[in-house]
Design a protein around this motif. Sequence first.
Motif, PDB file in Angstrom:
ATOM      1  N   GLY A 171      23.034  41.620 -37.664  1.00  0.00           N
ATOM      2  CA  GLY A 171      22.189  41.436 -36.617  1.00  0.00           C
ATOM      3  C   GLY A 171      22.990  41.414 -35.199  1.00  0.00           C
ATOM      4  O   GLY A 171      24.032  42.017 -35.184  1.00  0.00           O
ATOM      5  N   SER A 172      22.024  41.201 -34.211  1.00  0.00           N
ATOM      6  CA  SER A 172      22.760  41.246 -33.039  1.00  0.00           C
ATOM      7  C   SER A 172      22.945  40.043 -32.053  1.00  0.00           C
ATOM      8  O   SER A 172      21.517  39.422 -32.346  1.00  0.00           O
ATOM      9  CB  SER A 172      22.352  42.358 -32.058  1.00  0.00           C
ATOM     10  OG  SER A 172      22.648  43.740 -32.586  1.00  0.00           O
ATOM     11  N   VAL A 173      23.386  39.819 -31.109  1.00  0.00           N
ATOM     12  CA  VAL A 173      23.322  38.695 -30.317  1.00  0.00           C
ATOM     13  C   VAL A 173      23.987  39.001 -28.995  1.00  0.00           C
ATOM     14  O   VAL A 173      25.086  39.854 -28.743  1.00  0.00           O
ATOM     15  CB  VAL A 173      23.963  37.436 -30.682  1.00  0.00           C
ATOM     16  CG1 VAL A 173      25.533  37.409 -30.884  1.00  0.00           C
ATOM     17  CG2 VAL A 173      23.639  36.174 -30.109  1.00  0.00           C
ATOM     18  N   ASP A 174      23.516  38.585 -27.775  1.00  0.00           N
ATOM     19  CA  ASP A 174      24.032  38.515 -26.308  1.00  0.00           C
ATOM     20  C   ASP A 174      24.826  37.320 -26.215  1.00  0.00           C
ATOM     21  O   ASP A 174      24.511  35.961 -26.199  1.00  0.00           O
ATOM     22  CB  ASP A 174      22.774  38.901 -25.456  1.00  0.00           C
ATOM     23  CG  ASP A 174      22.245  39.963 -25.454  1.00  0.00           C
ATOM     24  OD1 ASP A 174      22.508  40.900 -26.070  1.00  0.00           O
ATOM     25  OD2 ASP A 174      21.022  40.261 -24.907  1.00  0.00           O
ATOM     26  N   ILE A 175      25.941  37.628 -25.384  1.00  0.00           N
ATOM     27  CA  ILE A 175      26.907  36.618 -25.210  1.00  0.00           C
ATOM     28  C   ILE A 175      27.693  36.984 -23.987  1.00  0.00           C
ATOM     29  O   ILE A 175      28.035  37.901 -23.785  1.00  0.00           O
ATOM     30  CB  ILE A 175      27.643  36.125 -26.311  1.00  0.00           C
ATOM     31  CG1 ILE A 175      28.413  35.079 -26.213  1.00  0.00           C
ATOM     32  CG2 ILE A 175      28.685  37.286 -26.741  1.00  0.00           C
ATOM     33  CD1 ILE A 175      29.036  34.281 -27.414  1.00  0.00           C
ATOM     34  N   PRO A 176      28.160  35.763 -23.280  1.00  0.00           N
ATOM     35  CA  PRO A 176      28.981  36.098 -22.122  1.00  0.00           C
ATOM     36  C   PRO A 176      30.600  36.369 -22.468  1.00  0.00           C
ATOM     37  O   PRO A 176      30.751  36.024 -23.585  1.00  0.00           O
ATOM     38  CB  PRO A 176      29.123  34.879 -21.114  1.00  0.00           C
ATOM     39  CG  PRO A 176      27.807  33.987 -21.842  1.00  0.00           C
ATOM     40  CD  PRO A 176      27.775  34.463 -23.126  1.00  0.00           C
ATOM     41  N   VAL A 177      31.292  36.950 -21.767  1.00  0.00           N
ATOM     42  CA  VAL A 177      32.714  37.304 -22.169  1.00  0.00           C
ATOM     43  C   VAL A 177      33.356  36.287 -21.478  1.00  0.00           C
ATOM     44  O   VAL A 177      33.314  35.861 -20.434  1.00  0.00           O
ATOM     45  CB  VAL A 177      33.005  38.809 -21.681  1.00  0.00           C
ATOM     46  CG1 VAL A 177      34.428  39.071 -21.581  1.00  0.00           C
ATOM     47  CG2 VAL A 177      32.144  39.952 -22.235  1.00  0.00           C
ATOM     48  N   LYS A 178      34.575  36.035 -22.238  1.00  0.00           N
ATOM     49  CA  LYS A 178      35.662  35.240 -21.708  1.00  0.00           C
ATOM     50  C   LYS A 178      37.043  36.298 -22.099  1.00  0.00           C
ATOM     51  O   LYS A 178      37.537  36.210 -23.209  1.00  0.00           O
ATOM     52  CB  LYS A 178      35.781  33.958 -22.254  1.00  0.00           C
ATOM     53  CG  LYS A 178      37.056  32.994 -21.713  1.00  0.00           C
ATOM     54  CD  LYS A 178      36.919  31.822 -22.329  1.00  0.00           C
ATOM     55  CE  LYS A 178      37.908  30.770 -21.785  1.00  0.00           C
ATOM     56  NZ  LYS A 178      37.973  29.395 -22.243  1.00  0.00           N
ATOM     57  N   VAL A 179      37.680  36.659 -21.014  1.00  0.00           N
ATOM     58  CA  VAL A 179      38.762  37.630 -21.081  1.00  0.00           C
ATOM     59  C   VAL A 179      39.895  36.407 -21.083  1.00  0.00           C
ATOM     60  O   VAL A 179      40.100  35.557 -20.152  1.00  0.00           O
ATOM     61  CB  VAL A 179      39.053  38.352 -19.791  1.00  0.00           C
ATOM     62  CG1 VAL A 179      40.162  39.349 -20.261  1.00  0.00           C
ATOM     63  CG2 VAL A 179      37.698  39.366 -19.924  1.00  0.00           C
ATOM     64  N   VAL A 180      40.656  36.318 -22.150  1.00  0.00           N
ATOM     65  CA  VAL A 180      41.850  35.263 -22.345  1.00  0.00           C
ATOM     66  C   VAL A 180      43.084  35.905 -22.255  1.00  0.00           C
ATOM     67  O   VAL A 180      43.139  37.252 -21.953  1.00  0.00           O
ATOM     68  CB  VAL A 180      41.855  34.699 -23.573  1.00  0.00           C
ATOM     69  CG1 VAL A 180      40.266  34.138 -24.049  1.00  0.00           C
ATOM     70  CG2 VAL A 180      41.967  35.749 -24.874  1.00  0.00           C
ATOM     71  N   HIS A 181      44.030  35.080 -21.858  1.00  0.00           N
ATOM     72  CA  HIS A 181      45.284  35.574 -21.778  1.00  0.00           C
ATOM     73  C   HIS A 181      45.853  36.568 -22.882  1.00  0.00           C
ATOM     74  O   HIS A 181      45.577  36.147 -23.899  1.00  0.00           O
ATOM     75  CB  HIS A 181      46.412  34.406 -21.558  1.00  0.00           C
ATOM     76  CG  HIS A 181      47.897  34.889 -21.115  1.00  0.00           C
ATOM     77  ND1 HIS A 181      48.746  35.324 -22.054  1.00  0.00           N
ATOM     78  CD2 HIS A 181      48.235  34.832 -19.784  1.00  0.00           C
ATOM     79  CE1 HIS A 181      49.968  35.361 -21.412  1.00  0.00           C
ATOM     80  NE2 HIS A 181      49.616  35.378 -19.993  1.00  0.00           N
ATOM     81  N   LYS A 182      46.558  37.345 -22.679  1.00  0.00           N
ATOM     82  CA  LYS A 182      46.985  38.476 -23.726  1.00  0.00           C
ATOM     83  C   LYS A 182      47.866  37.906 -24.985  1.00  0.00           C
ATOM     84  O   LYS A 182      47.790  38.317 -25.905  1.00  0.00           O
ATOM     85  CB  LYS A 182      47.869  39.671 -22.765  1.00  0.00           C
ATOM     86  CG  LYS A 182      49.321  39.274 -22.511  1.00  0.00           C
ATOM     87  CD  LYS A 182      50.081  40.154 -21.743  1.00  0.00           C
ATOM     88  CE  LYS A 182      51.675  39.733 -21.287  1.00  0.00           C
ATOM     89  NZ  LYS A 182      52.403  40.732 -20.575  1.00  0.00           N
ATOM     90  N   SER A 183      48.498  36.659 -24.703  1.00  0.00           N
ATOM     91  CA  SER A 183      48.985  35.971 -25.763  1.00  0.00           C
ATOM     92  C   SER A 183      48.191  35.322 -26.743  1.00  0.00           C
ATOM     93  O   SER A 183      48.476  34.951 -27.791  1.00  0.00           O
ATOM     94  CB  SER A 183      50.076  35.129 -25.149  1.00  0.00           C
ATOM     95  OG  SER A 183      49.421  33.923 -24.558  1.00  0.00           O
TER      96      SER A 183
END
Length: 689
Positions: free
Chosen positions: A624-636
């Motif tokens: 299936g599918s779902v819409d969701i906000p992005v959270k760009v985290v620290h590369k580590s």
Amino acid sequence: MGDVTGNREHYTSLCRMCDNRCGINVYVENGTIVEITGLKEHKWNHGRLCVKGRLAVDMVNAPDRILKPLKRIGRKWEEINLDQAYDEIAEKIKKIQSTWGDRSMSVWKGEALGFLTQENLYRRFIHAIGSPNYFSNDSQCYVGRWLGYALVTGDWATQDFIKSKCAVIWASNPPYSQPNLTQSILNGRERSGKLIVIDVRLSAIARQADEFVQILPGTDGALAHGIARQLIEDDNISHAFIDKYTIGFETYAQYVKIFTPNLVEKHTGVPAETVVHLAREIGSRRPKVAFYAGNGLEHHENGINNVRAIACLDGLLGNLDHEGGNFIAEKPGLRDLTLYKDKPLRHLGPIGADKYSVLYDFRKECHTISAMDSILNEKPYPLKGMILAGANPALTNPNSQKVIKALKALELFVVRDLFMTETAKLADYVLPAATFLENSELHCHPIHQIIGLSTEIVTFPECDSEHIFLKKLASRLGIENYFPWKDNDELNRWLLQDTTITLETLRDHPEGFEYKPRRFLKHQKDGLTTPSGKFEFVSKYLKGHGYSELPEYVPPAYRCSPNPEYPYVMVTGARKVFYTHGRNRNFKQCRSAIPNPDIEMHPIDAEILGVKTGDIVTLTSTVGSVDIPVKVVHKSKILPGVTQVTHGWQESNINLLTHDDRNDPIDGFPLMKSVEIKITPKQDGSRNH
């Protein structure tokens, strides 16, 4: 009544907002709970209390709490009298039994209402009415780890972190899931111990570790075998334990030879030199090494054998049931509420027991995912009725659309809960339940071998405890002889009857009463509870059921046969400190702190996709599918190509994407933590503010 100071009453009890069961002080004014603090004298938490414990005040007093029985009339709910609700439910159960047979009824135990005595009460009830179909959240949480260890050691061990010289936290984040356990881990490190964390994400516990090893999802078995190979090659193993108390070592040692550091790096992403270093760090501290295997290991197609691979390290190090190692607690000797000896009902075909016989053999647990198929397809037989208590599978089980469809198809669906959950909305009847602050129950803390008693502090007229609910229903179904206790006190006295412990003793010891002094290395005299009585590097039991006797490592599908249409791997279920699975999202304090779901993403992946924190993306799997906000985290924090989404959010229900048709072949646990997905930015570039 508790101690009274002015207009404030004081009680001691045990918290059940998670499974840590911390000692608490509860303060009541004018019949209302107004404050909860940690109980300094308690041997487990020593006065500490996390935010979830304090949230119990919000829970018991919540304005949206269900306090009256509700009956579905078309698309609306109608409040009805409690006795009327029980009468109608009993009549509908009788009708289902007469039409479809006793086994067409089922129960499903969740953990929102507690799951100690309640679990065995539901097991007792369903067998009393002639059905073997007991379901619970455990068949997709905890039991995978328990089984993995039980197949090797015979039991689930408790970690003696305070005395350990090396704590290895594997795929778990205790500061968010079990906050008080974190204190034991850190206290052990302060006493010259070392903390190693192995996980997919740089979690809260990983940030406190001496060493953090970041691994690709579902590849843990390869790393465990690589550590084992190195320990054996360095001869840094306990020959005394292996020679006397184990079976299958030579076969196992031959198998793990193939897991060279370079091969392990290829599978796991962990550098070869780190594999060698890790083995030598752990081995140098044997036998005082405590491994904690977390929930992150279970939800893979190879989960059981990954856990078995980790459990085998106990045998190499000789740390099983050793002070500072993985301690096997003794039990207090309570009476058994279940009816498996008197009415086993195995001949009636418990749902899922044919396909996942190991799960049923060890746990007498039916398979919740198979239940959905039985409801919809009536195979192997129709499942027509269900009583569900404190669970929310519409949000927490895989393939949510199918779950919702199945639960809607039941002829009778009764939900007992505190709030109108997504699952409760599907029910025919929603019954108000009691919180742990309205219920008296026995609790054990295995690491200290202490037993305690929670206190019934407040009551609401139509919020029966699970015992009283089942007792009243049993009397209407003609099985009242199975529930002879008039109240919870009488039930608790019966449970304690074969011990020397009394309720009065427990009330006099809110800090916990030691039921047995701790003994270590019990296997030297008593053996283990495995079929052989020994530590099993290989399992003849599994071989007899058509599985490999070895904890063979099978790479996850996204590694061995990647699908270019779904290039990202999604982990689900990382804990958030304010939330427990699908719970607490109706509390303002929690929503203010963590207001919405998100997908954690590495900066490289965000750049490739052209998205920033707050942008909305569509996640799609083959389910299936779902819409969701992005959270760009620290590369580590997370590896490129790997993402994480926490479950339990109705507005972005990630279990719309997870698989119910891809399971571990031994225990049937679903694939939820290495799910192949594609990520598509929303065309309008909308942001979530």
